[in-house]
Design a protein around this motif. Structure first.
Motif, PDB file in Angstrom:
ATOM      1  N   GLN A  71      38.118  43.970  45.987  1.00 42.60           N
ATOM      2  CA  GLN A  71      37.711  43.616  47.333  1.00 42.60           C
ATOM      3  C   GLN A  71      38.148  42.178  47.668  1.00 42.60           C
ATOM      4  OE1 GLN A  71      36.178  45.455  49.692  1.00 42.60           O
ATOM      5  NE2 GLN A  71      36.138  43.741  51.121  1.00 42.60           N
ATOM      6  N   MET A  72      37.924  41.277  46.699  1.00 40.32           N
ATOM      7  CA  MET A  72      38.269  39.872  46.911  1.00 40.32           C
ATOM      8  C   MET A  72      39.757  39.698  47.204  1.00 40.32           C
ATOM      9  SD  MET A  72      36.035  38.156  43.863  1.00 40.32           S
ATOM     10  CE  MET A  72      37.108  36.770  43.628  1.00 40.32           C
ATOM     11  N   ALA A  73      40.571  40.441  46.460  1.00 39.78           N
ATOM     12  CA  ALA A  73      42.024  40.250  46.565  1.00 39.78           C
ATOM     13  C   ALA A  73      42.662  41.298  47.459  1.00 39.78           C
ATOM     14  CB  ALA A  73      42.640  40.299  45.188  1.00 39.78           C
ATOM     15  N   ASN A  74      41.780  42.142  48.049  1.00 40.67           N
ATOM     16  CA  ASN A  74      42.296  43.275  48.799  1.00 40.67           C
ATOM     17  C   ASN A  74      43.291  44.059  47.926  1.00 40.67           C
ATOM     18  OD1 ASN A  74      42.396  44.959  50.899  1.00 40.67           O
ATOM     19  ND2 ASN A  74      43.734  43.686  52.204  1.00 40.67           N
ATOM     20  N   ALA A  75      42.901  44.251  46.707  1.00 41.68           N
ATOM     21  CA  ALA A  75      43.666  44.987  45.691  1.00 41.68           C
ATOM     22  C   ALA A  75      44.994  44.324  45.344  1.00 41.68           C
ATOM     23  CB  ALA A  75      43.885  46.445  46.104  1.00 41.68           C
ATOM     24  N   GLY A  76      45.111  43.059  45.689  1.00 40.32           N
ATOM     25  CA  GLY A  76      46.363  42.365  45.374  1.00 40.32           C
ATOM     26  C   GLY A  76      46.210  41.369  44.241  1.00 40.32           C
ATOM     27  N   GLU A  77      46.970  40.289  44.341  1.00 35.53           N
ATOM     28  CA  GLU A  77      46.986  39.309  43.257  1.00 35.53           C
ATOM     29  C   GLU A  77      46.398  37.980  43.708  1.00 35.53           C
ATOM     30  OE1 GLU A  77      51.133  40.594  41.082  1.00 35.53           O
ATOM     31  OE2 GLU A  77      51.021  38.663  42.148  1.00 35.53           O
ATOM     32  N   PHE A  78      45.944  37.195  42.723  1.00 37.63           N
ATOM     33  CA  PHE A  78      45.655  35.792  42.959  1.00 37.63           C
ATOM     34  C   PHE A  78      46.637  34.995  42.118  1.00 37.63           C
ATOM     35  CE2 PHE A  78      41.323  37.514  43.742  1.00 37.63           C
ATOM     36  CZ  PHE A  78      41.224  37.132  45.064  1.00 37.63           C
ATOM     37  N   ALA A  79      47.553  34.274  42.764  1.00 43.39           N
ATOM     38  CA  ALA A  79      48.507  33.483  41.998  1.00 43.39           C
ATOM     39  C   ALA A  79      47.962  32.081  41.823  1.00 43.39           C
ATOM     40  CB  ALA A  79      49.848  33.442  42.711  1.00 43.39           C
ATOM     41  N   SER A  80      48.148  31.543  40.642  1.00 40.55           N
ATOM     42  CA  SER A  80      47.721  30.169  40.391  1.00 40.55           C
ATOM     43  C   SER A  80      48.734  29.220  41.000  1.00 40.55           C
ATOM     44  CB  SER A  80      47.609  29.956  38.887  1.00 40.55           C
ATOM     45  OG  SER A  80      47.993  28.651  38.551  1.00 40.55           O
TER      46      SER A  80
END
Lengths: 331, 507
Positions: A147-156
């Protein structure tokens, strides 16, 4: 259990070492000459270490008579939050990467602990069986992350964090080649050493086995059973935090649908292959280390043999069942 | 008194049994005659249970053979034994707690309808019939988990009848029973003999064997040392043959307790279990707590430990009210408990001798800066117990599952006193323990009392309550029915107060 054959050699104690040795030789033959190359071996160890660190915590949980299915989902959640926090700090502290990374890792460890503690709380105070609690939290934490990433990624946004993920420590020479141990491998050994020491030399370790072996006896023996169980989940939470921090750094990004996927099964498999009793009460931390290495060597060997990843999964399943079967025969 | 004793129905011939190099049975040959009650006695570890397990197919002999009706039979599994008509009622019942009686009776050989479905009605009817034959009032549909030990045993016997066993082996059948229930069991066993059943009765309660059996066989250290009609041997002789030495009185001389009240219960009530219990325990006193199973004795102990919540009342130590919410509080207050349920609440069978003995007191071994377990100190202390309690074990690292019942019990006792308590609660301290271990346990407890430790002594064995205690509280239905002192501590007064009826005991 029958009497073991004294101090010289006991199959019960050293069976997993023996199995690892046999497997190693087999892999050496099948994967000749690539398997035995130092780089490959280091790589096998690195790949083992992420699930391995979690499996170490899982050893405590299983000895306590419990199980934790939520480790992979918690890892994804913890890594997502950690990377977001790191990026946030980076923006607000004027780009000081090292403090951002340190804070980020601290947050991941703390969050991992809290998530584990939540499981422990529900299991001990809520008196719900571990399987159900962690089945629930597995779903909860996975979908929060999605939910947070909308099923995507979090890139640093920190390059240094990615470098930390690839970093190596302790160099030494092996026949002219300079070999150094990746950070996660060192972390695996370090945590294994600490947990094994706790298991064998502290009151907590003794109580953990007592609770897993017979909770009622432990209760009558003035052991605070709930507290002992709770901390087993606290320990695995910390392990998840450490693993998440290292794995997120490895890719310098967190892909919420895939991060930590299937870790729970690999970790449980490693613990079981390592000779820890599924019913709890006794177990070996170093056995678990051997278990993760074995699983990874099998995968590596089959890769070299050109077996499809799907069939590799089949082999893995067979190995898990076979190793438990062999252990059963020994008893 | 021996009825019509027939030919040999079951014979063991030259049985040897080797367990990992230890010979537990040495050339044992034994005849069991049709329609007799054969008592088999021996101390723990003498090989009684092993012999019976060989005869009922659970173990294979290393050498030797078993003959049924004169024919050599090979008993590979318990199912073979069942087919041959040999049935074992084990000490620890083999019943499934969640299933009703009739399902347990027919477990593994369910009756079926023509369609292959379970014929519940037929099974219920047959179970009802069998229970009626046994003269017991148990509902075939009752669940095992709500039953008393005596009722479970009846169900086990009923199971044997359902398979039309001709030889019934009973392993320590009276361990869990009260005196009153034992009388009922004996009546039943005699009735089975009248029906032509052969019964092998394993026990180390010699008086029971004397009262019930037609013949007796005595095992000592795996050797059959005696076999004769019961009339030819006295209880004392049986004990001597069993132990292999002369026996004095099994109980030590009672020690006079001090005057100071160390522990007191005031009006303690646990709804439905314990009602308005008050008593005092003096320094160095052994205070008996007698009563039938279910009278609330163990519940009193569990309330002291904080395992059960009391709705009213308080416990005091040296005049100070104690807050006892969990066992750790009790231990901190100098109270220690030896559980009646050795396997279920007393010892960790997978733990070593050392790990068991120091389980409660482990904090005392973690006094270094880093709070690590002082393994050397631990072993030293444990070795002391092994020596003084004469615990028979190859090493301190032996797992408890490999020790005999008597030695397990000694470990359990050592564990209870390693916390250095002022108040020791022992619950059935000699359950499932042989004569010489019993004697030793009595000595230990008496010695503790001499040292000023106060002991609450819970037991169903009247003999030991009478032999050990300075005063006896008799419980009935959760209440204290009487406090007996001096000469009033006798079998009749205890039973009268425990049952509330003189007649019941007399019958």
């Amino acid at each position: 259990m029958t009497a073991t054959s004294g101090s010289r050699f006991s199959l019960e104690k050293h069976g997993s070492v023996l199995a690892l040795g046999v497997l190693f030789i087999l892999a050496g033959i099948i994967g000749w000459p690539y398997f035995l190359q130092v780089e490959n071996l280091v790589n096998v160890m690195r790949q083992s270490s992420y699930t391995g660190i979690i499996a170490l915590g899982m050893t405590f949980v299983i000895i306590s008579g419990g199980i934790d299915l939520s480790v992979g989902a918690i890892a994804a959640f913890v890594a997502s939050c950690g990377v977001l926090f790191m990026n946030y700090v980076l923006v607000h502290n004027g780009g000081n990467e090292s403090s951002a990374i340190l804070l980020g890792i601290a947050v991941m460890l703390a969050l991992g602990f809290l998530c584990g503690a939540l499981n422990g709380f529900l299991i001990t105070k809520g008196k719900i069986v571990p399987f159900i609690v962690t089945l629930g939290t597995m779903s909860i934490f996975r979908y929060i992350s999605l939910q947070m990433a909308n099923a995507g990624e979090f890139a640093s946004h920190s390059q240094a964090y990615g470098e930390f993920g690839m970093s190596k420590v302790i160099s030494f020479d092996v026949s002219g080649n300079n070999v150094s141990l990746p950070t996660p491998v060192l972390a695996l050994f370090l945590i294994a050493f600490i947990l094994s020491f706790i298991l064998h030399n502290t009151r907590y370790g003794r109580y953990l086995c007592a609770v897993g072996s017979n909770a009622r006896v432990a209760q009558y023996s003035a052991v605070r059973v709930d507290r002992v169980r709770f901390w087993a989940y606290g320990v695995i939470g910390l392990c998840i935090g450490a693993s998440a921090a290292l794995l997120a750094a490895r890719f310098n990004t967190v892909s919420t649908p895939n991060f930590g996927l299937g870790f729970e099964l690999d970790a449980i498999a490693a613990v079981i292959i390592g000779g820890t009793a599924m019913a709890g009460g006794r177990g070996s931390v170093w056995g678990t280390v051997i278990g993760v290495f074995m699983l990874q060597i099998i995968q590596n060997m089959l890769n070299m043999a050109g077996l499809s990843p799907y069939l590799q999964g089949v082999v893995k399943g067979v190995v898990i069942i076979a190793s438990v079967y062999i252990q059963r025969q020994r008893q | 008194m021996s009825g019509t004793m027939g030919d040999v129905i079951l014979r063991a011939e030259g049985i040897n049994k080797d367990f990992g190099g230890v010979l537990v049975l040495k050339d044992v040959s034994l005849d069991v005659r049709r329609g007799e009650i054969l008592g088999i006695i021996g101390e723990n570890g003498a090989g009684k249970s092993t012999l019976m397990k060989i005869m009922s197919g659970i173990y294979q002999p290393t050498s030797g053979k078993v003959l049924m009706e004169g024919k050599s039979v090979r008993i590979d599994t318990a199912i073979d034994a069942r087919r041959l008509g040999i049935s074992l009622v084990p000490q620890e019942f083999n019943l499934i707690r969640d299933l009703p009686v009739y399902n347990n009776v027919f477990l593994g050989s369910e009756l079926r309808t023509r369609l292959g479905l379970l014929d519940k009605e037929a099974m219920k009817a047959r179970t009802r019939e069998l229970l009626a034959e046994l003269n017991v009032t148990i509902d075939p549909e009752a669940r095992i988990e709500r039953m008393s030990a005596a009722e479970k045993q009846m169900v086990e016997i009923c199971k044997s009848l359902a398979f039309e066993a001709s030889v019934l082996i009973m392993d320590e059948p009276t361990t869990m029973l009260t005196t009153y229930e034992i009388d009922i069991l004996f009546g039943l066993v005699r009735k089975l003999r009248e029906r032509g059943m052969t019964i092998i009765y394993i026990s180390h309660k010699l008086k029971e064997v004397k009262a019930l059996c037609d013949r007796v066989a005595i095992l000592r250290d795996g050797v059959l040392v005696h076999e004769s009609p019961i009339a030819d041997i006295s209880v004392l002789e049986m004990a001597q043959r069993m132990v292999g030495r002369e026996l004095g009185s099994i109980f030590p001389a009672k020690h006079e307790p001090g005057e100071d009240v160390v522990f007191e219960a005031r009006g303690v009530t646990v709804p439905g279990l314990v009602e308005d219990i008050s008593f005092t325990l003096r320094k160095g006193e052994i205070l008996g707590l007698a009563g039938l199973v279910g009278a609330g004795r163990t519940e009193v102990a569990e309330t002291i430990l904080g395992l059960r919540k009391k709705s009213a009342g308080e416990f005091l130590k040296n005049g100070v009210v104690l807050a006892l919410d969990e066992p750790a509080d009790a231990v901190a207050s100098g109270i220690s408990y030896l559980s009646e349920d050795r396997q279920g609440a007393g010892i960790v069978t997978g733990f070593t001798v050392t790990e068991n003995i120091t389980l409660v007191s482990l904090a005392n071994y973690c006094r270094s800066l880093l709070r690590l377990i002082d393994k050397g100190g631990e072993r030293k202390k444990v070795q002391g117990y092994v020596d003084s309690f004469r615990i028979k074990t190859e090493s301190l690292d032996k797992r408890l599952e490999n020790l005999s019942g008597g030695n397990q019990q000694k470990v359990s006792l050592a564990k209870s006193i390693d916390t250095e308590p002022d108040i020791l609660i022992v619950d059935e301290p000699t359950r499932g323990v042989d004569v010489s271990a019993k004697h030793e346990i009595y000595l230990f407890i008496n010695d503790l009392a001499k040292k000023g430790i106060s002991c609450l002594f819970i037991s169903s064995e009247l003999e030991e309550v009478i032999g050990m205690c300075n005063r006896v509280l008799v419980m009935r239905d959760g209440k204290i029915a009487a406090t007996l002192e001096g000469r009033d501590i006798n079998e009749e007064d205890i039973m009268f107060n425990a049952t509330g009826a003189r007649e019941e005991f007399a019958s």
